[in-house]
Write an enzyme that holds these catalytic residues in place. Sequence first.
Site, PDB file in Angstrom:
ATOM      1  N   TRP A  90       0.864  -1.186   0.000  1.00 51.27           N
ATOM      2  CA  TRP A  90       0.000   0.000   0.000  1.00 51.27           C
ATOM      3  C   TRP A  90       0.901   1.237   0.000  1.00 51.27           C
ATOM      4  O   TRP A  90       1.392   1.663   1.038  1.00 51.27           O
ATOM      5  CB  TRP A  90      -0.890   0.021   1.244  1.00 51.27           C
ATOM      6  CG  TRP A  90      -2.026  -0.951   1.224  1.00 51.27           C
ATOM      7  CD1 TRP A  90      -2.368  -1.813   0.226  1.00 51.27           C
ATOM      8  CD2 TRP A  90      -2.993  -1.138   2.269  1.00 51.27           C
ATOM      9  NE1 TRP A  90      -3.474  -2.535   0.576  1.00 51.27           N
ATOM     10  CE2 TRP A  90      -3.888  -2.140   1.824  1.00 51.27           C
ATOM     11  CE3 TRP A  90      -3.187  -0.563   3.527  1.00 51.27           C
ATOM     12  CZ2 TRP A  90      -4.955  -2.582   2.601  1.00 51.27           C
ATOM     13  CZ3 TRP A  90      -4.250  -1.001   4.297  1.00 51.27           C
ATOM     14  CH2 TRP A  90      -5.133  -1.998   3.842  1.00 51.27           C
ATOM     15  N   GLU A  91       1.110   1.821  -1.155  1.00 47.58           N
ATOM     16  CA  GLU A  91       2.038   2.947  -1.275  1.00 47.58           C
ATOM     17  C   GLU A  91       1.353   4.271  -1.575  1.00 47.58           C
ATOM     18  O   GLU A  91       2.027   5.306  -1.630  1.00 47.58           O
ATOM     19  CB  GLU A  91       3.059   2.664  -2.381  1.00 47.58           C
ATOM     20  CG  GLU A  91       3.889   1.414  -2.171  1.00 47.58           C
ATOM     21  CD  GLU A  91       4.803   1.147  -3.349  1.00 47.58           C
ATOM     22  OE1 GLU A  91       5.643   2.020  -3.660  1.00 47.58           O
ATOM     23  OE2 GLU A  91       4.667   0.074  -3.972  1.00 47.58           O
TER      24      GLU A  91
END
Length: 449
Positions: free
Chosen positions: A134-135
């Site tokens: 999850w960036e």
Amino acid sequence: MYHIWIKFLAAWIFLKKFNGVHVMQAKAPMYRNEPFLVFWNAPTTQCRLRYKVDLDLKTFHIVSNANDSLSGSAVTIFYPNHLGVYPHIDDRGHFFHGIIPQNESLTKHLNKSKSDINRIIPLKAFHGLGVIDWENWRPQWDRNWGSKNVYRNRSIQFARDLHPELSEDKIRRLAKKEYEKAAKSFMRDTLLLAEEMRPDGYWGYYLYSDCQNYDYKTKGDQYTGKCPEIEMSRNDQLLWLWRDSTALFPNVYLEIILRSSDNALKFVHHRLKEAMRIASMAREDYALPVFAYARPFYAYTFEPLTQEDLVTTVGETAAMGAAGIVFWGSMQYASTVDSCQKVKKYMNGPLGRYIVNVTTAAKICSRVLCRKNGRCVRKHSDSNAFLHLFPESFRIMVYANATEKKVIVKGKLELENLIYLRENFMCQCYQGWKGLYCEEYSIKDIRKI
């Protein structure tokens, strides 16, 4: 083995005393007597199935999923659209699930996540790496700069819509508070759910930890590689995340501007140093295992790492005491038969041989220094000591015929090799073992496991 230990004991009188640095116990390795593992996390299934090109991963001591797929029993990576209802804006500007975490139902997300985990990892005894990628946003308000500033702006507008009576200053403070609370809940509860469902896996978030030491493009010769103090302080504030993680997944991707440079080693070294620092403060009983993400080719290119940069990435990661390294790659690796052959050629050349070199050296050091009850770690983290096979004592031989290919390491440690290891490395004992060389069995420590 007995004669080696006799030589080793005899050499002690010529060596300096242990430098007194305390090393926290480590979790036992994923596979017995494998202190340093190399994983393959690239979508190269088509090389094997469509183009009939075997990349020879197992031959060169690389742990991979069935058919060299991106996700499986060895390592599974969850991208934003694979796990739950992750609120975000993608790279194309498309909105998903309320955009910001405080505008999406956590219950809905966890219910969907449970279904996704059961579908993607059906094996309840999953013992591999579980990596959540999850960036799009970061859980700390102050770290959402640049393109991520949109999450702050959206949060401010969300708070303004709910509380139009508040002053602008109060709205901003409320927006930050509500954003960080919701972001923490999404990340923490997702992690805890995954660990509850697949408790034997190694769970964490990709690029956690980070240290934001990317200023090599502007600093040039003045670049130190050190993590800014403010970023280390912000990492300290994420203790809630480290405590609930069961592994850390920093990255050490090299851009081509760093090719074969001193700055490349500085960049990698300090990222790993920060990860090891966090790994030691996350828990009281053992240091979290660190698996650094790397690329076999320079970032955003299809140019293989030089021999020097293999040392900078793989070698540095092993010497710093990480549990392993994960090679990530893009669809380009398997896009054509030629690209598959290019990866295979590199694997059968410098990449594969160096991986065998380091993984074997790590096993040997663990055996002769730590009695297989710990892994070797640099005594001084900033030194240039590496876990390499001694070229005067060992040879890597590759044998191939029509049906199989195998690698054999021939040789034995000499006294001077033992002295080098003793001078430059110390043991990080696995849980249940203690002592300078992990020679003492500790029932007390075993009970903590």
